[in-house]
Scaffold this motif. Structure first.
Motif, PDB file in Angstrom:
ATOM      1  N   VAL A  80       0.942  -1.164  -0.240  1.00 24.46           N
ATOM      2  CA  VAL A  80      -0.058  -0.042   0.017  1.00 24.46           C
ATOM      3  C   VAL A  80       0.907   1.134   0.095  1.00 24.46           C
ATOM      4  O   VAL A  80       1.938   1.273   0.682  1.00 24.46           O
ATOM      5  N   PHE A  81       0.362   2.315  -0.757  1.00 23.67           N
ATOM      6  CA  PHE A  81       1.362   3.398  -0.789  1.00 23.67           C
ATOM      7  C   PHE A  81       0.165   4.669  -0.304  1.00 23.67           C
ATOM      8  O   PHE A  81      -0.752   4.668  -0.789  1.00 23.67           O
ATOM      9  N   GLY A  82       1.231   5.622   0.439  1.00 22.25           N
ATOM     10  CA  GLY A  82       0.492   6.971   0.795  1.00 22.25           C
ATOM     11  C   GLY A  82      -0.030   6.624   2.227  1.00 22.25           C
ATOM     12  O   GLY A  82      -0.878   7.284   2.756  1.00 22.25           O
ATOM     13  N   ILE A  83       0.603   5.718   3.245  1.00 20.88           N
ATOM     14  CA  ILE A  83      -0.147   5.453   4.302  1.00 20.88           C
ATOM     15  C   ILE A  83       0.853   6.205   5.441  1.00 20.88           C
ATOM     16  O   ILE A  83       1.850   6.111   5.245  1.00 20.88           O
ATOM     17  N   SER A  84       0.147   6.454   6.512  1.00 17.43           N
ATOM     18  CA  SER A  84       0.986   7.040   7.746  1.00 17.43           C
ATOM     19  C   SER A  84       0.958   6.026   8.891  1.00 17.43           C
ATOM     20  O   SER A  84       0.105   5.174   8.653  1.00 17.43           O
ATOM     21  N   LYS A  85       1.727   6.358   9.793  1.00 18.62           N
ATOM     22  CA  LYS A  85       1.987   5.420  10.943  1.00 18.62           C
ATOM     23  C   LYS A  85       0.787   5.524  11.860  1.00 18.62           C
ATOM     24  O   LYS A  85       0.548   6.801  12.289  1.00 18.62           O
ATOM     25  N   SER A  86       0.360   4.596  12.581  1.00 16.90           N
ATOM     26  CA  SER A  86      -0.328   4.825  13.656  1.00 16.90           C
ATOM     27  C   SER A  86      -0.231   3.415  14.782  1.00 16.90           C
ATOM     28  O   SER A  86       0.484   2.459  14.198  1.00 16.90           O
ATOM     29  N   PRO A  87      -0.443   3.545  15.812  1.00 18.03           N
ATOM     30  CA  PRO A  87       0.063   2.414  16.891  1.00 18.03           C
ATOM     31  C   PRO A  87      -0.487   1.071  16.338  1.00 18.03           C
ATOM     32  O   PRO A  87       0.171  -0.088  16.227  1.00 18.03           O
ATOM     33  N   GLU A  88      -1.649   0.943  15.803  1.00 16.83           N
ATOM     34  CA  GLU A  88      -2.536  -0.234  15.255  1.00 16.83           C
ATOM     35  C   GLU A  88      -1.849  -0.712  13.815  1.00 16.83           C
ATOM     36  O   GLU A  88      -1.356  -1.906  13.760  1.00 16.83           O
ATOM     37  N   ARG A  89      -1.465   0.111  13.021  1.00 12.97           N
ATOM     38  CA  ARG A  89      -0.708  -0.011  11.604  1.00 12.97           C
ATOM     39  C   ARG A  89       0.633  -0.661  12.066  1.00 12.97           C
ATOM     40  O   ARG A  89       1.022  -1.480  11.253  1.00 12.97           O
ATOM     41  N   LEU A  90       1.319   0.004  13.049  1.00  7.14           N
ATOM     42  CA  LEU A  90       2.645  -0.773  13.375  1.00  7.14           C
ATOM     43  C   LEU A  90       2.694  -2.153  13.952  1.00  7.14           C
ATOM     44  O   LEU A  90       3.745  -2.708  13.647  1.00  7.14           O
ATOM     45  N   LYS A  91       1.632  -2.618  14.292  1.00 10.59           N
ATOM     46  CA  LYS A  91       1.593  -4.040  14.997  1.00 10.59           C
ATOM     47  C   LYS A  91       1.484  -4.837  13.612  1.00 10.59           C
ATOM     48  O   LYS A  91       1.644  -6.010  13.662  1.00 10.59           O
ATOM     49  N   LEU A  92       0.818  -4.401  12.357  1.00 11.58           N
ATOM     50  CA  LEU A  92       0.374  -5.395  11.253  1.00 11.58           C
ATOM     51  C   LEU A  92       1.267  -5.027  10.116  1.00 11.58           C
ATOM     52  O   LEU A  92       1.356  -5.983   9.242  1.00 11.58           O
ATOM     53  N   HIS A  93       1.892  -4.038  10.143  1.00 11.62           N
ATOM     54  CA  HIS A  93       2.744  -3.729   8.738  1.00 11.62           C
ATOM     55  C   HIS A  93       4.184  -3.283   9.097  1.00 11.62           C
ATOM     56  O   HIS A  93       4.733  -2.827  10.249  1.00 11.62           O
ATOM     57  N   HIS A  94       5.211  -3.653   8.246  1.00  8.17           N
ATOM     58  CA  HIS A  94       6.444  -2.737   8.075  1.00  8.17           C
ATOM     59  C   HIS A  94       6.301  -1.620   7.098  1.00  8.17           C
ATOM     60  O   HIS A  94       5.689  -1.949   5.961  1.00  8.17           O
ATOM     61  N   PHE A  95       6.885  -0.551   7.371  1.00 10.12           N
ATOM     62  CA  PHE A  95       6.893   0.757   6.689  1.00 10.12           C
ATOM     63  C   PHE A  95       8.267   1.068   6.051  1.00 10.12           C
ATOM     64  O   PHE A  95       9.194   0.448   6.683  1.00 10.12           O
ATOM     65  N   SER A  96       8.052   1.619   4.953  1.00 12.05           N
ATOM     66  CA  SER A  96       9.437   2.215   4.157  1.00 12.05           C
ATOM     67  C   SER A  96       9.727   3.350   5.169  1.00 12.05           C
ATOM     68  O   SER A  96       9.115   3.966   5.929  1.00 12.05           O
ATOM     69  N   ILE A  97      11.008   3.750   4.901  1.00 11.32           N
ATOM     70  CA  ILE A  97      11.182   5.217   5.319  1.00 11.32           C
ATOM     71  C   ILE A  97      10.273   6.175   4.749  1.00 11.32           C
ATOM     72  O   ILE A  97       9.808   6.128   3.559  1.00 11.32           O
ATOM     73  N   PRO A  98      10.200   7.501   5.335  1.00  9.06           N
ATOM     74  CA  PRO A  98       9.201   8.421   4.708  1.00  9.06           C
ATOM     75  C   PRO A  98       9.461   8.716   3.125  1.00  9.06           C
ATOM     76  O   PRO A  98      10.720   9.000   3.105  1.00  9.06           O
ATOM     77  N   VAL A  99       8.417   8.796   2.644  1.00 10.17           N
ATOM     78  CA  VAL A  99       8.458   9.317   1.123  1.00 10.17           C
ATOM     79  C   VAL A  99       8.349  10.789   1.116  1.00 10.17           C
ATOM     80  O   VAL A  99       9.085  11.530   0.584  1.00 10.17           O
ATOM     81  N   VAL A 100       7.286  11.330   1.904  1.00  6.72           N
ATOM     82  CA  VAL A 100       7.262  12.722   1.945  1.00  6.72           C
ATOM     83  C   VAL A 100       6.776  12.987   3.413  1.00  6.72           C
ATOM     84  O   VAL A 100       6.070  12.124   3.970  1.00  6.72           O
ATOM     85  N   SER A 101       6.921  14.251   3.672  1.00  4.93           N
ATOM     86  CA  SER A 101       6.313  14.781   5.211  1.00  4.93           C
ATOM     87  C   SER A 101       5.157  15.844   4.653  1.00  4.93           C
ATOM     88  O   SER A 101       5.188  16.453   3.707  1.00  4.93           O
TER      89      SER A 101
END
Length: 255
Positions: A80-101
């Motif tokens: 998935v692209f364009g997603i931001s971090k949240s406590p719930e999402r961090l339990k389920l996904h691994h994230f790229s480094i930030p694309v954009v702030s």
């Protein structure tokens, strides 16, 4: 059982004629005033083409309701692209480094014009966000504690009309490149609102908080344990593109 069955990562990694692995890439859909899906934004498409070219991956781009896009990534069916971090999402996904702030602004309608400068100014308000959206960790800590959240449709025009009709107090709106409230207001007035072609919104003025009320980062993400090699390739592209300035140059065109 979910309608989106868990699939092994390789099930979506077929290869086209050019031998680039094909990865399903889930993107948030946008709807017009009639509820019809809008095509992929051209500036976003250019960014994704850049990632394909630099990473050696090939994306099967799928525009979906945002909750469904996240669930399909969570089920291991793609990235998935364009997603931001949240406590719930961090339990389920691994994230790229930030694309954009992103700066998250509070949008209001009508007089008197409020002078929102911080999260505290949202206390007791009803805040409109896109369905399935998060605006970062600070937002997650404050939502439904400091203010009440209403999740709204994928139609941006419908969200503005809801605000105009006082069915929400504030709408949160992310903007990547613009730096000041006056710039964001000019963008809304001169570009975004006219693009809706909606008579109810024509000529209407919306106000922007004096300062961003949240700051957020957006990422690629995949289910834990899935697409790890592909995600690392995307991280390499982000680092290289940031260092040589090519990625920020592309992002300046995409609000």
């Amino acid at each position: 059982m979910s309608a989106f069955a868990l699939l092994p990562a390789f099930a979506n990694a077929s290869k086209p004629d050019n031998d680039k692995p094909v990865i399903k890439l889930f993107l948030q859909e946008s709807l017009d005033i009639h509820g019809r899906q809008l095509p992929l934004d051209r500036d976003l498409e250019a960014i994704l083409i850049y990632f394909e070219r630099e990473s050696g991956l090939h994306f099967d781009k799928q525009l979906l309701p945002w909750n469904r896009a996240q669930l399909m990534a969570q089920n291991g069916e793609g990235i998935v692209f364009g997603i931001s971090k949240s406590p719930e999402r961090l339990k389920l996904h691994h994230f790229s480094i930030p694309v954009v702030s992103e700066k998250i602004w509070a949008i209001t309608y009508g007089n008197p014009r409020p002078n929102f400068q911080s999260i505290e100014d949202l206390r007791g308000k009803t805040v409109s966000i896109g369905r399935g959206f998060s605006h970062g960790m600070d937002f997650e800590k404050a939502k439904n504690v400091l203010f009440k959240v209403q999740e709204d449709s994928a139609s941006s025009a419908a969200r503005f009309k809801k605000l105009m009709n006082r069915r929400s107090d504030i709408m949160l709106w992310p903007v990547r490149q613009l730096q000041s409230a006056s710039q964001v207001e000019a963008y809304l007035r001169d570009q975004l609102i006219p693009s809706f072609n909606d008579p109810e919104l024509t000529g209407k003025t919306f106000y922007v908080s004096a300062k961003p009320v949240f700051y957020d980062t957006t990422h690629f993400a995949a289910a834990n344990g899935k697409y790890e090699a592909e995600m690392e390739k995307l991280n390499v592209v982000i680092r290289k593109g940031t260092a040589n300035g090519k990625l920020p140059k592309l992002l300046t065109k995409f609000y």
